[in-house]
Design a protein around this motif. Structure first.
Motif, PDB file in Angstrom:
ATOM      1  N   THR A 251      26.633  26.089  31.522  1.00 20.29           N
ATOM      2  CA  THR A 251      26.302  24.823  32.489  1.00 20.29           C
ATOM      3  C   THR A 251      27.585  24.049  31.356  1.00 20.29           C
ATOM      4  OG1 THR A 251      23.967  25.351  32.063  1.00 20.29           O
ATOM      5  CG2 THR A 251      25.294  23.728  33.043  1.00 20.29           C
ATOM      6  N   HIS A 252      28.518  23.495  32.845  1.00 18.95           N
ATOM      7  CA  HIS A 252      29.592  22.699  32.407  1.00 18.95           C
ATOM      8  C   HIS A 252      29.823  21.545  32.897  1.00 18.95           C
ATOM      9  CE1 HIS A 252      30.495  26.797  29.962  1.00 18.95           C
ATOM     10  NE2 HIS A 252      30.795  25.549  28.920  1.00 18.95           N
ATOM     11  N   THR A 253      30.271  20.598  32.646  1.00 15.07           N
ATOM     12  CA  THR A 253      30.877  19.062  32.854  1.00 15.07           C
ATOM     13  C   THR A 253      31.904  19.438  33.128  1.00 15.07           C
ATOM     14  OG1 THR A 253      30.840  17.835  31.333  1.00 15.07           O
ATOM     15  CG2 THR A 253      27.730  18.417  32.485  1.00 15.07           C
ATOM     16  N   ASP A 254      31.913  17.623  34.534  1.00 17.19           N
ATOM     17  CA  ASP A 254      33.380  17.214  34.824  1.00 17.19           C
ATOM     18  C   ASP A 254      34.190  17.106  33.389  1.00 17.19           C
ATOM     19  OD1 ASP A 254      31.082  16.817  36.740  1.00 17.19           O
ATOM     20  OD2 ASP A 254      32.415  15.236  37.197  1.00 17.19           O
ATOM     21  N   HIS A 255      33.148  16.719  32.124  1.00 20.87           N
ATOM     22  CA  HIS A 255      34.364  16.463  31.463  1.00 20.87           C
ATOM     23  C   HIS A 255      35.660  17.692  30.719  1.00 20.87           C
ATOM     24  CE1 HIS A 255      32.201  12.503  31.286  1.00 20.87           C
ATOM     25  NE2 HIS A 255      31.171  13.330  31.268  1.00 20.87           N
ATOM     26  N   ASP A 256      34.628  18.615  30.965  1.00 28.38           N
ATOM     27  CA  ASP A 256      35.083  20.192  30.362  1.00 28.38           C
ATOM     28  C   ASP A 256      36.570  20.517  31.662  1.00 28.38           C
ATOM     29  OD1 ASP A 256      33.657  20.375  28.916  1.00 28.38           O
ATOM     30  OD2 ASP A 256      31.600  21.073  30.145  1.00 28.38           O
TER      31      ASP A 256
ATOM     32  N   THR B 156      44.753  28.951  34.207  1.00 32.25           N
ATOM     33  CA  THR B 156      43.813  28.766  34.679  1.00 32.25           C
ATOM     34  C   THR B 156      42.715  30.076  35.100  1.00 32.25           C
ATOM     35  OG1 THR B 156      44.316  26.695  34.891  1.00 32.25           O
ATOM     36  CG2 THR B 156      42.412  27.045  35.519  1.00 32.25           C
ATOM     37  N   ALA B 157      43.208  30.457  36.280  1.00 31.91           N
ATOM     38  CA  ALA B 157      42.286  31.643  36.617  1.00 31.91           C
ATOM     39  C   ALA B 157      42.207  32.887  35.708  1.00 31.91           C
ATOM     40  CB  ALA B 157      42.860  32.029  37.568  1.00 31.91           C
ATOM     41  N   PHE B 158      43.088  32.746  34.818  1.00 37.81           N
ATOM     42  CA  PHE B 158      42.833  34.173  34.015  1.00 37.81           C
ATOM     43  C   PHE B 158      41.482  34.072  32.352  1.00 37.81           C
ATOM     44  CE2 PHE B 158      44.390  35.719  29.790  1.00 37.81           C
ATOM     45  CZ  PHE B 158      44.100  37.459  29.634  1.00 37.81           C
ATOM     46  N   ASN B 159      41.839  32.307  32.205  1.00 34.85           N
ATOM     47  CA  ASN B 159      41.121  31.562  30.762  1.00 34.85           C
ATOM     48  C   ASN B 159      39.291  31.545  31.225  1.00 34.85           C
ATOM     49  OD1 ASN B 159      43.026  31.381  29.375  1.00 34.85           O
ATOM     50  ND2 ASN B 159      43.511  29.500  29.926  1.00 34.85           N
ATOM     51  N   ALA B 160      39.784  31.619  33.414  1.00 34.14           N
ATOM     52  CA  ALA B 160      38.636  31.219  33.392  1.00 34.14           C
ATOM     53  C   ALA B 160      37.686  32.288  33.490  1.00 34.14           C
ATOM     54  CB  ALA B 160      38.448  31.039  34.825  1.00 34.14           C
ATOM     55  N   TYR B 161      38.591  33.648  33.844  1.00 38.60           N
ATOM     56  CA  TYR B 161      38.320  35.343  33.162  1.00 38.60           C
ATOM     57  C   TYR B 161      37.369  35.220  31.808  1.00 38.60           C
ATOM     58  CZ  TYR B 161      38.814  37.003  38.372  1.00 38.60           C
ATOM     59  OH  TYR B 161      38.491  37.067  39.922  1.00 38.60           O
ATOM     60  N   THR B 162      38.982  35.175  31.583  1.00 40.53           N
ATOM     61  CA  THR B 162      38.055  35.945  30.083  1.00 40.53           C
ATOM     62  C   THR B 162      36.716  34.790  28.821  1.00 40.53           C
ATOM     63  OG1 THR B 162      40.868  35.154  29.840  1.00 40.53           O
ATOM     64  CG2 THR B 162      39.585  35.617  27.432  1.00 40.53           C
ATOM     65  N   HIS B 163      37.311  33.511  29.548  1.00 43.04           N
ATOM     66  CA  HIS B 163      35.732  32.936  29.515  1.00 43.04           C
ATOM     67  C   HIS B 163      34.472  33.899  30.021  1.00 43.04           C
ATOM     68  CE1 HIS B 163      32.791  29.853  28.331  1.00 43.04           C
ATOM     69  NE2 HIS B 163      32.581  29.680  28.936  1.00 43.04           N
ATOM     70  N   LEU B 164      34.061  33.604  30.764  1.00 40.90           N
ATOM     71  CA  LEU B 164      33.329  34.948  31.250  1.00 40.90           C
ATOM     72  C   LEU B 164      33.225  35.927  30.602  1.00 40.90           C
ATOM     73  CD1 LEU B 164      33.577  33.522  35.306  1.00 40.90           C
ATOM     74  CD2 LEU B 164      32.302  32.985  33.557  1.00 40.90           C
TER      75      LEU B 164
ATOM     76  N   LEU C 184      39.483  22.362  33.494  1.00 40.57           N
ATOM     77  CA  LEU C 184      39.172  23.490  35.043  1.00 40.57           C
ATOM     78  C   LEU C 184      38.633  24.184  34.938  1.00 40.57           C
ATOM     79  CD1 LEU C 184      39.673  22.274  37.577  1.00 40.57           C
ATOM     80  CD2 LEU C 184      42.540  23.207  37.372  1.00 40.57           C
ATOM     81  N   TYR C 185      39.013  25.665  33.288  1.00 41.99           N
ATOM     82  CA  TYR C 185      39.049  26.774  33.295  1.00 41.99           C
ATOM     83  C   TYR C 185      37.340  26.591  33.519  1.00 41.99           C
ATOM     84  CZ  TYR C 185      38.692  27.360  28.376  1.00 41.99           C
ATOM     85  OH  TYR C 185      37.930  27.402  27.154  1.00 41.99           O
ATOM     86  N   LEU C 186      36.869  26.226  32.501  1.00 39.84           N
ATOM     87  CA  LEU C 186      35.312  26.415  32.717  1.00 39.84           C
ATOM     88  C   LEU C 186      34.477  26.065  34.178  1.00 39.84           C
ATOM     89  CD1 LEU C 186      35.060  24.261  29.134  1.00 39.84           C
ATOM     90  CD2 LEU C 186      35.441  26.845  29.351  1.00 39.84           C
ATOM     91  N   GLN C 187      35.015  24.801  34.587  1.00 40.32           N
ATOM     92  CA  GLN C 187      34.679  24.486  35.740  1.00 40.32           C
ATOM     93  C   GLN C 187      34.451  25.602  36.652  1.00 40.32           C
ATOM     94  OE1 GLN C 187      35.966  21.020  37.671  1.00 40.32           O
ATOM     95  NE2 GLN C 187      36.124  20.064  35.407  1.00 40.32           N
ATOM     96  N   VAL C 188      35.733  26.058  36.638  1.00 40.39           N
ATOM     97  CA  VAL C 188      35.584  27.596  37.517  1.00 40.39           C
ATOM     98  C   VAL C 188      34.892  28.428  37.047  1.00 40.39           C
ATOM     99  CG1 VAL C 188      37.309  29.395  38.688  1.00 40.39           C
ATOM    100  CG2 VAL C 188      38.227  26.849  38.471  1.00 40.39           C
ATOM    101  N   ALA C 189      34.552  28.916  35.540  1.00 39.60           N
ATOM    102  CA  ALA C 189      34.201  29.559  35.186  1.00 39.60           C
ATOM    103  C   ALA C 189      32.620  29.342  35.485  1.00 39.60           C
ATOM    104  CB  ALA C 189      34.376  29.796  33.555  1.00 39.60           C
TER     105      ALA C 189
ATOM    106  N   GLN D 171      41.359  28.847  44.893  1.00 39.16           N
ATOM    107  CA  GLN D 171      41.274  28.667  44.300  1.00 39.16           C
ATOM    108  C   GLN D 171      42.466  26.514  43.567  1.00 39.16           C
ATOM    109  OE1 GLN D 171      37.801  27.538  43.846  1.00 39.16           O
ATOM    110  NE2 GLN D 171      37.321  29.510  44.573  1.00 39.16           N
ATOM    111  N   GLY D 172      43.504  27.050  44.422  1.00 40.88           N
ATOM    112  CA  GLY D 172      44.479  26.555  44.089  1.00 40.88           C
ATOM    113  C   GLY D 172      44.399  25.683  42.771  1.00 40.88           C
ATOM    114  N   ILE D 173      44.532  26.573  41.677  1.00 36.00           N
ATOM    115  CA  ILE D 173      44.483  26.464  40.582  1.00 36.00           C
ATOM    116  C   ILE D 173      45.551  27.436  40.032  1.00 36.00           C
ATOM    117  CG2 ILE D 173      42.419  25.651  40.113  1.00 36.00           C
ATOM    118  CD1 ILE D 173      41.372  28.703  39.359  1.00 36.00           C
ATOM    119  N   SER D 174      46.202  27.246  38.713  1.00 32.53           N
ATOM    120  CA  SER D 174      47.471  27.795  38.048  1.00 32.53           C
ATOM    121  C   SER D 174      46.908  29.286  37.518  1.00 32.53           C
ATOM    122  CB  SER D 174      47.861  27.103  37.016  1.00 32.53           C
ATOM    123  OG  SER D 174      46.897  27.494  36.213  1.00 32.53           O
ATOM    124  N   ILE D 175      48.002  30.293  37.860  1.00 32.59           N
ATOM    125  CA  ILE D 175      47.403  31.852  37.618  1.00 32.59           C
ATOM    126  C   ILE D 175      47.000  31.555  35.911  1.00 32.59           C
ATOM    127  CG2 ILE D 175      48.266  34.003  35.952  1.00 32.59           C
ATOM    128  CD1 ILE D 175      49.090  33.700  39.038  1.00 32.59           C
TER     129      ILE D 175
END
Lengths: 484, 484
Positions: free
Chosen positions: A8-13, A54-62, A15-20, A48-52
């Motif tokens: 569970t991540h908040t606004d302070h995090d 950021t998208a990659f980071n979100a997937y990597t995180h998950l 962007l990629y974490l919010q997507v994740a 999502q209107g995010i950079s490549i």
């Protein structure tokens, strides 16, 4: 943020974490199911209107968290659906009278089972040696001895190896601490630190508040020091019930507290930072010292290291204890404490009980830390543990009865599992031992007969066929007990 | 035989020792004086009707003991006349009431002085690191880690490294012991062994009999464990006054004893074997456990290692404690105990206080022992210590006032010195510290204000110009105090 369930991540995090997080919620709600193919990185970026990246980071995180997997030349797939997680545990309220701790035959049996040859040790709340940097540690030891003018053969100064203390002070930055090497005293592992700190703040006959459930060795230590305990209930997610403690302080003369706020053993809970602050304020007001065991603090599955109570301690009432036994080497027996206003007392106890700590092993860890090798190792270790956590969790879902409840660890090594009321955990322990599987039955985590249908399971060992087999057998044994 | 003053040998000994003894007597009686030339080896052989090699061995023996010296191309000369030794000390009879041990500011000051930089440490009852086999120990450590399947990174078994325990059991043969590796529990140095053993046989409020004078750290330990002490007087040659103890047992409830029979600290006394037997019989009869500190036992100046009380223990009432801190490495913190019938209790205490001892350092010492390197090293160390003992003794004779009384150590590291009644040893300590010389004042070796004109001096450092200068200064300071 680290103090809520992982994920569970908040606004302070970032962007990629919010997507994740949003993706994780979809997985959690069953919108995305195990085996579902996810959008490509490019499509996610566009939608999502995010950079490549950021998208990659979100997937990597998950992916790191074991929720999705990348299949070669195919894309990302949902791997595991956490709606399979059983519901979190209810808090159990123990009685609140100070009482003598009695030794437990069960504890002895569990300890014995841990050291038996050929046993699958699901009872051991520590790392598999396969996860530890053996060669690098040996290298640091040899470097340290070569560097020492007398080959580490002589007494180390009473307070401990200077470089090690400086490095521990540096590590403190990560948990919000502002300490100097001179605030730190090294010890033979965390247990010696706990014993010295407890001795420094109590005398025989005093009452100490502990969490319920609590790590079973703590009861032995209390008994050995002639101390009584008051068990304070805990929430499996947020840890200690501070209101309960506050009431207990009014009713009972509590001389000290001993708590494990970060990734508690056995519950895996992590006290939110605001609770830590509240707790320290409460204890400071009542002039009650807090012995804080932070041995699991570095093993977080969230994004940041959780803070410690010590980080909120302005007046020296918190005595923080830790070691490398859960992160680097149990066998080196290198630990420390930051005893606040009790430094002189702890130093005196160290002098009279052990004279000084071993020179070569302290020097080795100081060297290892100073080369920056610890941070790198911890990153690998956390990743491995989180993966193992999910793998074991999946096995519990797959093989244990449907009415099993299990905590969702936010770090550390253990699950705290509530079984069907018909299951006597000690009976399960004995049956499991016949199959060469050791577990920790719930009864040994309290001084009265509660938690009889609870067990603690460790995910410290890499998940392999042997563990898979053991989890399957455990599930079968539990079902057999329920059915008979 | 080892239990009388060094230098007196009986019929049971080898021929060369008998010849050496007779020569020593002549030196002692002033028949042979410092600087006298002795017969050549050939002449001695002819005159005494002994072989050349026996004559040579006799001279070598006296040479090692510092009494004679070989001058190149000239022959043997008398080097030092022990009639200069002041008379042995009278036994001081302390009061016999159980009492609370109080902490002592003085002890803290003496400890502090020991670790100050640039101080000549005549207060340290241990070896100079120059006498220790640094390189060989490092080699053993590396060998042990290489041999270990997990580089000594994991917990050692609770009872301790198996090879180390087997080797300690082998060493027991030298002191008349018949023990197995399974009788032994390893610890973090001897102090931890003493603490565990004391805790195993007492509870807070109990009374423990100790020797008077006694090693000052013991008082701190007793206080920390909430124990009272009864001080039993000792003879500077034969140690404990057993008759006094026997009377004390009748008058006071003594729960346990803690004694240092071999090369006591601070007196250097060695209890005769027949006394050890008597002591064990007495305590066995009264079912009083004896914690026996044998840390100096290997450092004998006589021909054989003295036996231990443990060697007379048939029923498990003796808990022997020892370590390598005085013989091999203070910094490795490797010790052990042989706790007799209290094995289970000590194991439990070890588990709850420290979980296990450090793996790499134990493995290193086990390896060092198993390669037979300890025996060789001990032979060198004993020789060096005995020479240093005589050198320091000569300096006391040369520089201290004529009314100085000093014990004749039979092993170990220390002299126990009685000064003129006008000397307050603590005042001398402070004056000496102004000259960067640390000594141990007599007052810290007892719980009441006795031994105020006694000091303990160590001969653990190789005798060099710095020590020579310090001894000269000490002598001057003593004379100044007497004259003012």
């Amino acid at each position: 943020m680290n103090t809520t369930n992982a994920g569970t991540h908040t606004d302070h995090d970032f962007l990629y974490l919010q997507v994740a997080d949003r993706l994780e919620k979809q997985i959690g709600q069953g919108v995305l199911k195990t085996g579902d193919k996810l959008l490509s990185v490019r499509s996610l970026s566009r939608e999502q209107g995010i950079s490549i990246s950021t998208a990659f980071n979100a997937y990597t995180h998950l992916e790191i968290r074991g929720l999705i997997e990348a299949r070669p030349k195919s894309g990302y797939y949902v791997r595991f659906t956490p709606t399979q997680y059983p519901e979190p545990l209810l808090v159990e309220k123990p009685a609140n009278e100070g009482r003598e701790v009695s030794t437990d035959e069960m504890i002895a049996l569990v300890y014995k089972a841990m050291s038996d040859e050929g046993v699958v040790r699901l009872s051991l709340a520590g790392p598999s040696v396969d996860l530890l940097p053996k060669a690098r540690l040996t290298k640091a030891l040899i470097e340290a001895i070569r560097e020492s003018s007398n080959s580490c053969i002589n007494y180390e100064q009473l307070q401990g190896d200077q470089r090690l203390r400086q490095q521990v002070a540096k590590l403190a930055f990560n948990w919000g601490g502002n300490v100097q090497g001179d605030d730190i005293i090294t010890t033979q592992g965390c247990m010696e630190a706990l014993v010295f700190c407890l001795k420094a703040v109590t005398k025989p006959g005093d009452t100490v508040a502990i969490e319920s459930p609590t790590y079973f060795s703590i009861f032995n230590v209390m008994q050995s020091l002639g101390l009584k305990v008051v068990e304070i209930p805990t929430d499996p997610v947020t840890g200690l019930d501070i209101s309960f403690l506050s009431e207990a302080i009014k009713r009972t003369k509590i001389t000290a507290c001993l708590f494990v706020p970060n990734f508690n053993n056995p519950t895996g809970s992590c006290m939110p930072d605001e609770n830590k602050k509240r707790l320290v304020n409460l204890l400071t007001k009542h002039k009650i010292p807090l012995v804080e065991d932070d041995i699991y603090g570095e093993l977080y599955f969230g994004r940041n290291r959780p803070r410690t109570c010590k980080s909120y301690d302005k007046n020296g009432w918190v005595l923080l204890c830790s070691s490398i036994s859960k992160t680097l080497s149990p066998g080196y027996r290198v630990g420390w404490c930051i005893p606040g206003k009790y430094k002189a007392e702890v130093l005196k106890l160290k002098l009279m009980h052990t004279v000084s700590s071993a020179t070569p092993t302290q020097a080795a860890i100081g060297m290892f830390f100073s080369k920056g090798r610890f941070d790198l190792h911890l990153r690998h270790l956390r990743k491995a543990l989180y993966t193992q956590c999910l793998q074991h969790m999946k096995a519990i879902s797959d093989y244990f009865p449907a009415d099993t409840c299990v905590t969702v660890p936010q770090g550390g090594y253990v699950f705290w599992i509530k079984l069907n009321r018909k299951v006597n955990a000690f009976q399960l322990f004995k049956k499991a031992m016949e199959e060469n599987i050791s577990i920790a039955p719930g009864q040994i985590f309290t001084t009265d007969a509660r938690f009889r249908n609870y067990i603690r399971l460790s995910f410290g060992q890499p998940y392999d066929k042997k563990i898979e087999r053991s989890m399957k057998i455990l599930g079968r044994l539990i079902k057999e007990i329920i059915e008979n």
